[in-house]
Design an enzyme around this catalytic site. Structure first.
Site, PDB file in Angstrom:
ATOM      1  N   GLN A 140       0.881  -1.324  -0.016  1.00  0.00           N
ATOM      2  CA  GLN A 140       0.057   0.050   0.038  1.00  0.00           C
ATOM      3  C   GLN A 140       1.043   1.454   0.047  1.00  0.00           C
ATOM      4  O   GLN A 140       0.222   2.355  -0.317  1.00  0.00           O
ATOM      5  CB  GLN A 140      -0.917  -0.036   1.350  1.00  0.00           C
ATOM      6  CG  GLN A 140      -0.418   0.265   2.623  1.00  0.00           C
ATOM      7  CD  GLN A 140      -1.346  -0.256   3.848  1.00  0.00           C
ATOM      8  OE1 GLN A 140      -1.561  -1.208   4.042  1.00  0.00           O
ATOM      9  NE2 GLN A 140      -1.652   1.065   4.398  1.00  0.00           N
ATOM     10  N   CYS A 146      -5.385   0.591   3.809  1.00  0.00           N
ATOM     11  CA  CYS A 146      -5.458  -0.905   4.342  1.00  0.00           C
ATOM     12  C   CYS A 146      -6.939  -1.319   3.866  1.00  0.00           C
ATOM     13  O   CYS A 146      -6.952  -2.596   3.340  1.00  0.00           O
ATOM     14  CB  CYS A 146      -5.159  -0.915   5.593  1.00  0.00           C
ATOM     15  SG  CYS A 146      -5.916  -0.216   6.794  1.00  0.00           S
ATOM     16  N   HIS A 282      -5.927  -1.389  11.506  1.00  0.00           N
ATOM     17  CA  HIS A 282      -5.262  -1.826  10.586  1.00  0.00           C
ATOM     18  C   HIS A 282      -6.509  -3.120   9.867  1.00  0.00           C
ATOM     19  O   HIS A 282      -6.797  -3.829  10.763  1.00  0.00           O
ATOM     20  CB  HIS A 282      -3.940  -2.067  10.966  1.00  0.00           C
ATOM     21  CG  HIS A 282      -3.238  -2.575   9.566  1.00  0.00           C
ATOM     22  ND1 HIS A 282      -3.163  -1.866   8.570  1.00  0.00           N
ATOM     23  CD2 HIS A 282      -2.555  -3.557   9.108  1.00  0.00           C
ATOM     24  CE1 HIS A 282      -2.664  -2.386   7.411  1.00  0.00           C
ATOM     25  NE2 HIS A 282      -1.926  -3.557   8.034  1.00  0.00           N
TER      26      HIS A 282
END
Ligand SMILES: *[C@@H]1O[C@H](CO)[C@@H](O)[C@H](O)[C@H]1NC(C)=O
Length: 339
Positions: A140, A146, A282
């Site tokens: 990324q 994410c 995340h």
């Protein structure tokens, strides 16, 4: 007498002096070896700093990180190893700010209507990567999207399972075009990504709409370009690793975790056992599960931080922990698309 005394004193003075000297020398040597390590690391990851001040600042952070990594590895008290990866000149705060863009949602607890895998019997181990349902590890970069990588990996997985074709899909299409409550490189929600993919009638391929890692304007891809569709998505029942197991037994599943710790930042190999909390920040994808040689149960998790992080881009996270939320909250907000 006097001669002997003086000789002894002289010897003692000399000894003290040489001890100081050797300490200074070893400190200099240590500093020099750290400078060299930093230079080698800069070469290996292609890091260039804008000026000497920036380099000095980054060196200090690098040194602190290397010392922490070596301390943990030498202590040998944790079942996993840390490594000097490409993020070694970032403070933990900088690192999590630039990569961990999962927004915790209140959506989950409201929306569970059915869990289609509730009665399935899960096999003892599962690895969707060896079944051809997981694309290569992606990166990324310096963009906290994410959420897009996680939703795309789960979509790639169900598409392969339903159609037999593994097609790498476009995260950038989500970053640019899914402009509801998802905010590109400033973070987003997995469920919103799934809702976008449904409304958009699919996603195009990675090669049609390549990843750039910046917020761009939506280059609307024609519906006919769409390479994979989903028809809906479901949440895995909250705080249940046994429910998560049934889901992952059937397809790759998007999960949210607390990835803010230093040990996560520098995870290199082994079964990760924490430290971490449950402040989900995340999004990653659970693509399997199993048991290590020493009998520790783990989740096999695909990350989107390139292949230099973890076990070629993957992490094995301890499974069936005492807390119902799972390690790092992995069982709190898991969801999967239907196709
Ligand atoms: C699971 O089994 C129970 C009991 O037979 C049944 O009521 C339920 O509908 C089943 N769930 C699914 C998703 O099939």
């Amino acid at each position: 007498m006097a001669l002997t005394f003086n000789w002894k004193l002289g010897f003692a003075v000399l000894l003290v002096l040489s001890m100081c000297a050797s300490q200074a020398t070893s400190r200099d040597l240590y500093e020099a070896s750290m400078v060299q390590k930093h230079e080698q690391w800069m070469d290996s990851v292609g890091r260039v700093y804008k000026d000497d001040a920036e380099k000095a600042k980054r060196f200090k952070i690098f040194k602190d990180n290397v010392e922490y990594i070596e301390f943990v590895n030498k202590a040998g008290t944790r079942p996993y190893k840390l490594g000097i990866n490409e993020f070694a000149d970032l403070t933990n705060k900088e690192f999590t700010a630039s990569r961990n863009g999962y927004k915790m949602s209140s959506h989950q607890s409201l929306s569970i209507t059915s869990f289609k895998y509730e009665n399935v019997t899960a096999p003892a181990t599962m690895d969707w990567s060896t079944k051809g349902a997981v694309t290569g590890i992606k990166d990324q970069g310096d963009c906290a999207c994410c959420w897009a990588f996680s939703a795309v990996a789960a979509t790639e997985g169900i598409n392969k399972i339903k159609t037999g074709n593994l097609i790498s899909l476009s995260e950038q299409e989500l970053v640019d075009c899914d402009t509801g409550s998802d905010m590109g490189c400033d973070g987003g929600y997995i469920y919103d990504a799934f809702e976008f993919i449904i409304k958009n009638q699919g996603l195009t391929t990675e090669s049609n709409y390549p990843y750039e890692g910046i917020d761009g304007t939506c280059k609307i891809s024609k519906e006919s370009d769409h390479a994979a569709k989903i028809t809906g998505y479901e949440d895995v029942p909250y705080n249940s690793e046994s429910a998560l197991l049934k889901a992952v037994a059937n397809q790759p599943v998007s999960v949210a975790i607390d990835a803010s710790g230093s040990d996560f930042h520098f995870y290199s190999s082994g079964v990760f056992t924490g430290e971490c909390g449950t402040t989900l920040d995340h999004a990653v994808t659970a693509v399997g599960y199993g048991e290590s040689n020493d009998g520790t149960k783990y989740w096999l998790v695909k990350n989107s931080w390139g292949t230099s992080w973890g076990e070629n881009g993957y992490i094995r996270m301890q499974r069936d922990v005492d807390a119902e939320e799972g390690l790092c909250g992995i069982a709190m907000q898991a969801s999967y698309p239907n196709a």
